[in-house]
Design a protein around this motif. Structure first.
Motif, PDB file in Angstrom:
ATOM      1  N   ARG B  99       0.842  -1.204   0.000  1.00 41.17           N
ATOM      2  CA  ARG B  99       0.000   0.000   0.000  1.00 41.17           C
ATOM      3  C   ARG B  99       0.882   1.262   0.000  1.00 41.17           C
ATOM      4  NH1 ARG B  99      -5.116  -0.573   0.588  1.00 41.17           N
ATOM      5  NH2 ARG B  99      -5.364   1.299   1.843  1.00 41.17           N
ATOM      6  N   ILE B 100       1.699   1.361  -1.037  1.00 42.09           N
ATOM      7  CA  ILE B 100       2.610   2.498  -1.180  1.00 42.09           C
ATOM      8  C   ILE B 100       1.995   3.498  -2.139  1.00 42.09           C
ATOM      9  CG2 ILE B 100       4.949   3.225  -1.756  1.00 42.09           C
ATOM     10  CD1 ILE B 100       5.764   0.326  -1.680  1.00 42.09           C
ATOM     11  N   ALA B 101       2.027   4.757  -1.747  1.00 41.63           N
ATOM     12  CA  ALA B 101       1.500   5.834  -2.579  1.00 41.63           C
ATOM     13  C   ALA B 101       2.638   6.700  -3.067  1.00 41.63           C
ATOM     14  CB  ALA B 101       0.519   6.668  -1.768  1.00 41.63           C
ATOM     15  N   LEU B 102       2.420   7.332  -4.213  1.00 41.70           N
ATOM     16  CA  LEU B 102       3.427   8.166  -4.863  1.00 41.70           C
ATOM     17  C   LEU B 102       2.754   9.459  -5.276  1.00 41.70           C
ATOM     18  CD1 LEU B 102       6.212   8.467  -6.268  1.00 41.70           C
ATOM     19  CD2 LEU B 102       5.172   7.366  -8.267  1.00 41.70           C
ATOM     20  N   SER B 103       3.252  10.583  -4.778  1.00 38.24           N
ATOM     21  CA  SER B 103       2.621  11.867  -5.088  1.00 38.24           C
ATOM     22  C   SER B 103       3.682  12.892  -5.429  1.00 38.24           C
ATOM     23  CB  SER B 103       1.829  12.380  -3.878  1.00 38.24           C
ATOM     24  OG  SER B 103       0.823  11.468  -3.513  1.00 38.24           O
ATOM     25  N   SER B 104       3.482  13.588  -6.550  1.00 39.20           N
ATOM     26  CA  SER B 104       4.335  14.730  -6.846  1.00 39.20           C
ATOM     27  C   SER B 104       3.644  15.980  -6.334  1.00 39.20           C
ATOM     28  CB  SER B 104       4.632  14.843  -8.339  1.00 39.20           C
ATOM     29  OG  SER B 104       3.458  15.082  -9.065  1.00 39.20           O
ATOM     30  N   VAL B 105       4.403  16.783  -5.621  1.00 42.69           N
ATOM     31  CA  VAL B 105       3.847  17.992  -4.997  1.00 42.69           C
ATOM     32  C   VAL B 105       4.777  19.164  -5.288  1.00 42.69           C
ATOM     33  CG1 VAL B 105       2.718  16.736  -3.112  1.00 42.69           C
ATOM     34  CG2 VAL B 105       5.066  17.581  -2.817  1.00 42.69           C
ATOM     35  N   ARG B 106       4.242  20.367  -5.120  1.00 37.75           N
ATOM     36  CA  ARG B 106       5.083  21.543  -5.251  1.00 37.75           C
ATOM     37  C   ARG B 106       5.615  21.913  -3.867  1.00 37.75           C
ATOM     38  NH1 ARG B 106       4.769  25.591  -9.265  1.00 37.75           N
ATOM     39  NH2 ARG B 106       2.648  24.977  -9.814  1.00 37.75           N
ATOM     40  N   LEU B 107       6.897  22.171  -3.797  1.00 37.86           N
ATOM     41  CA  LEU B 107       7.490  22.618  -2.526  1.00 37.86           C
ATOM     42  C   LEU B 107       7.310  24.127  -2.431  1.00 37.86           C
ATOM     43  CD1 LEU B 107       9.174  22.263   0.042  1.00 37.86           C
ATOM     44  CD2 LEU B 107      11.235  22.433  -1.375  1.00 37.86           C
ATOM     45  N   LEU B 108       6.481  24.543  -1.476  1.00 36.33           N
ATOM     46  CA  LEU B 108       6.171  25.962  -1.357  1.00 36.33           C
ATOM     47  C   LEU B 108       7.218  26.674  -0.502  1.00 36.33           C
ATOM     48  CD1 LEU B 108       3.781  27.571  -2.488  1.00 36.33           C
ATOM     49  CD2 LEU B 108       2.750  27.438  -0.224  1.00 36.33           C
ATOM     50  N   ARG B 109       7.501  26.103   0.660  1.00 36.88           N
ATOM     51  CA  ARG B 109       8.483  26.722   1.539  1.00 36.88           C
ATOM     52  C   ARG B 109       8.870  25.734   2.634  1.00 36.88           C
ATOM     53  NH1 ARG B 109       3.523  29.339   2.753  1.00 36.88           N
ATOM     54  NH2 ARG B 109       2.740  28.711   4.802  1.00 36.88           N
ATOM     55  N   ILE B 110       9.915  26.099   3.362  1.00 38.59           N
ATOM     56  CA  ILE B 110      10.340  25.320   4.523  1.00 38.59           C
ATOM     57  C   ILE B 110      10.137  26.205   5.741  1.00 38.59           C
ATOM     58  CG2 ILE B 110      12.279  24.124   5.617  1.00 38.59           C
ATOM     59  CD1 ILE B 110      13.423  23.755   2.750  1.00 38.59           C
ATOM     60  N   GLU B 111       9.447  25.697   6.748  1.00 39.24           N
ATOM     61  CA  GLU B 111       9.202  26.484   7.955  1.00 39.24           C
ATOM     62  C   GLU B 111      10.008  25.914   9.107  1.00 39.24           C
ATOM     63  OE1 GLU B 111       5.001  26.408   8.726  1.00 39.24           O
ATOM     64  OE2 GLU B 111       4.552  27.831   7.106  1.00 39.24           O
ATOM     65  N   GLN B 112      10.593  26.802   9.892  1.00 40.71           N
ATOM     66  CA  GLN B 112      11.244  26.356  11.112  1.00 40.71           C
ATOM     67  C   GLN B 112      10.209  26.422  12.227  1.00 40.71           C
ATOM     68  OE1 GLN B 112      15.159  27.898  11.928  1.00 40.71           O
ATOM     69  NE2 GLN B 112      15.357  28.624   9.816  1.00 40.71           N
ATOM     70  N   THR B 113       9.946  25.288  12.831  1.00 40.03           N
ATOM     71  CA  THR B 113       8.900  25.207  13.858  1.00 40.03           C
ATOM     72  C   THR B 113       9.462  24.509  15.090  1.00 40.03           C
ATOM     73  OG1 THR B 113       8.050  22.994  13.377  1.00 40.03           O
ATOM     74  CG2 THR B 113       7.286  24.791  11.945  1.00 40.03           C
ATOM     75  N   ALA B 114       8.632  24.448  16.120  1.00 42.92           N
ATOM     76  CA  ALA B 114       9.018  23.718  17.335  1.00 42.92           C
ATOM     77  C   ALA B 114       9.217  22.236  17.041  1.00 42.92           C
ATOM     78  CB  ALA B 114       7.958  23.912  18.409  1.00 42.92           C
ATOM     79  N   GLU B 115       8.668  21.766  15.910  1.00 38.49           N
ATOM     80  CA  GLU B 115       8.838  20.365  15.512  1.00 38.49           C
ATOM     81  C   GLU B 115       9.917  20.226  14.432  1.00 38.49           C
ATOM     82  OE1 GLU B 115       4.600  18.256  16.001  1.00 38.49           O
ATOM     83  OE2 GLU B 115       4.581  19.964  14.618  1.00 38.49           O
ATOM     84  N   GLY B 116      10.827  21.159  14.417  1.00 31.81           N
ATOM     85  CA  GLY B 116      11.908  21.088  13.429  1.00 31.81           C
ATOM     86  C   GLY B 116      11.514  21.728  12.113  1.00 31.81           C
ATOM     87  N   HIS B 117      12.320  21.477  11.105  1.00 30.68           N
ATOM     88  CA  HIS B 117      12.052  22.037   9.775  1.00 30.68           C
ATOM     89  C   HIS B 117      10.912  21.262   9.134  1.00 30.68           C
ATOM     90  CE1 HIS B 117      15.858  23.946  10.519  1.00 30.68           C
ATOM     91  NE2 HIS B 117      15.749  24.655   9.408  1.00 30.68           N
ATOM     92  N   VAL B 118       9.919  21.994   8.693  1.00 32.49           N
ATOM     93  CA  VAL B 118       8.709  21.394   8.145  1.00 32.49           C
ATOM     94  C   VAL B 118       8.604  21.813   6.679  1.00 32.49           C
ATOM     95  CG1 VAL B 118       6.184  21.533   8.227  1.00 32.49           C
ATOM     96  CG2 VAL B 118       7.504  21.278  10.352  1.00 32.49           C
ATOM     97  N   LEU B 119       8.341  20.823   5.804  1.00 36.64           N
ATOM     98  CA  LEU B 119       8.130  21.127   4.384  1.00 36.64           C
ATOM     99  C   LEU B 119       6.663  21.482   4.176  1.00 36.64           C
ATOM    100  CD1 LEU B 119      10.057  18.096   2.781  1.00 36.64           C
ATOM    101  CD2 LEU B 119      10.929  20.416   3.214  1.00 36.64           C
ATOM    102  N   VAL B 120       6.416  22.638   3.582  1.00 37.61           N
ATOM    103  CA  VAL B 120       5.037  23.008   3.252  1.00 37.61           C
ATOM    104  C   VAL B 120       4.857  22.794   1.759  1.00 37.61           C
ATOM    105  CG1 VAL B 120       3.282  24.805   3.332  1.00 37.61           C
ATOM    106  CG2 VAL B 120       5.058  24.707   5.101  1.00 37.61           C
ATOM    107  N   VAL B 121       3.942  21.881   1.402  1.00 34.35           N
ATOM    108  CA  VAL B 121       3.790  21.495   0.001  1.00 34.35           C
ATOM    109  C   VAL B 121       2.355  21.721  -0.460  1.00 34.35           C
ATOM    110  CG1 VAL B 121       5.643  19.777   0.213  1.00 34.35           C
ATOM    111  CG2 VAL B 121       3.244  19.052   0.455  1.00 34.35           C
ATOM    112  N   GLN B 122       2.236  21.874  -1.755  1.00 37.46           N
ATOM    113  CA  GLN B 122       0.956  22.113  -2.407  1.00 37.46           C
ATOM    114  C   GLN B 122       0.562  20.884  -3.189  1.00 37.46           C
ATOM    115  OE1 GLN B 122       2.047  25.676  -4.628  1.00 37.46           O
ATOM    116  NE2 GLN B 122      -0.099  26.264  -4.650  1.00 37.46           N
ATOM    117  N   GLY B 123      -0.698  20.483  -3.092  1.00 33.85           N
ATOM    118  CA  GLY B 123      -1.220  19.502  -4.037  1.00 33.85           C
ATOM    119  C   GLY B 123      -1.169  18.068  -3.579  1.00 33.85           C
ATOM    120  N   ALA B 124      -0.855  17.815  -2.329  1.00 32.98           N
ATOM    121  CA  ALA B 124      -0.793  16.423  -1.870  1.00 32.98           C
ATOM    122  C   ALA B 124      -2.197  15.829  -1.808  1.00 32.98           C
ATOM    123  CB  ALA B 124      -0.130  16.343  -0.502  1.00 32.98           C
TER     124      ALA B 124
END
Lengths: 249, 249
Positions: B99-124
């Protein structure tokens, strides 16, 4: 993760395996399903797609262990000369937390064989015997982004080397073609064009630059010997038939 | 397979999750690394790429078991009206041997948060909490094949429905915006445009066609109620703030 299939092609060792997929490659790979997943129904309609995704597993033999906390957050891509470290998630390096590979290939045909329906694909960057976990159709409207910005892969395209055969290599190969030693039991036939394609991609390990050194690698029943000059010309120096190469799995 | 990250977005149930990726989507997903893989070094250079691949795991909750020999070789894609069976490897159905999924997304930005660096992506096309196994850069020269032939997905493109808000839904949503109930602790804000995008994709289960039926689904702190007329117009009938929605994982 269940292994649904294995790749079968001429690359019995890692040396020479393309570093990326190229769908117009001359090098064919057969995707042979494992007995449990050998079911023609599971392929119904797949011939409507020109390209496929193969999700498969990198070979562990030549890689540092990445189990548990031993994963390495950075790698040195060969395309950058091996000097620059990038985050593993910014590369397609095999040395990643889960050793999952993703390759888009062209679906050339489906063959009915004694091992069931086999997918014959072009352009796989896989070693013979690689385990396959999933096959998905390539859907252009969701998967194709021709305007995507490809970071370092945009600015450092792979350069192709010129390949020259010595007289000895030419006569070696003529002899091999006469005896049929370039045809294996998997019904794969090594051609001169395939050998040229492999060598033009410069299969030497990253940072190697010794014009005297003779390299050799196995491809599909043959051992190919070559060296690369300072001017980046590949000389094929010999082609030797390997009679006792292990077939398939 | 190690879980390296989880998806975080407004889709707390499967209902409404896009059926495919669309990189120009307004719907954002945050990729939050698990503590063991929370390492900024692993992302070094990723900002050079406009698009990423996410390899992740389909949720098992709503799917038939596919363990061992219980996998189903054929599936009925919703895009074909649910009547036609195709081989599982000719579709992107979640009901597959692995049950493996494959998605291409746009990388919008990287946010520094209390949970570390978070990738913010569009279209998932991912549900909140989906496990992520790998992130790879999208490399246009190996991954983009705009001329690929996409089988049934070429001839049955997803049609977009028109979305109309009733007066009640409009006043509901104005109230919600006033109170801030459309903003969650994950710092996600539900907009009218996001709701429209989700509904225009017709999130009803395949084969449903009951113009009287009111559907409801949760998105990012709100419950959205709607119905779809025989003329394929979506009427948003109510938007209700859900105060006690569970956040994140």
């Amino acid at each position: 993760m269940n292994i649904i299939a294995h790749a079968r092609n001429g690359f019995h060792t890692k040396f020479g395996v393309p570093r990326q997929t190229t769908v117009d490659s001359r090098i064919l790979t057969r995707i042979v399903f494992t007995p449990e997943y050998r079911n023609a129904e599971a392929l119904r309609g797949i011939e409507q797609f020109s390209h496929l995704w193969i999700i498969w597993g990198f070979d562990d033999s030549n890689a540092p262990q990445t189990e548990g906390s031993q994963w390495s957050p950075t790698v040195r891509p060969p395309r950058l000369g091996g000097n620059q470290r990038l985050g593993v998630f910014a590369t397609r390096s095999p040395n990643r937390p889960n050793r999952i590979a993703l390759s888009s290939v062209r679906l050339l045909r489906i063959e009915q064989t004694a091992e069931g329906h086999v997918l014959v694909v072009q352009g796989a960057d896989m070693k013979n015997g690689s385990p396959v976990y999933d096959i998905k159709p390539y859907i252009p409207y969701t998967d194709s982004h021709p305007d995507a910005i490809g970071g370092f892969t945009d600015t450092t395209p792979a350069h192709k080397l010129n390949v020259v055969w010595t007289d000895k290599a030419n006569s070696d190969f003529q002899e091999i073609q006469k005896t049929g030693a370039n045809q294996t039991s998997s019904n794969l036939v090594t051609t001169r064009e395939e050998i040229n394609e492999i060598l033009a991609a410069d299969p030497r390990p990253a940072y190697h630059n010794d014009p005297q050194r003779i390299y050799g690698f196995e491809y599909n029943g043959c051992e190919i010997k070559f060296r690369v000059t300072q001017e980046h010309i590949v000389y094929v120096t010999a082609v030797i038939a390997l009679e006792h190469i292990q077939q398939g799995e």
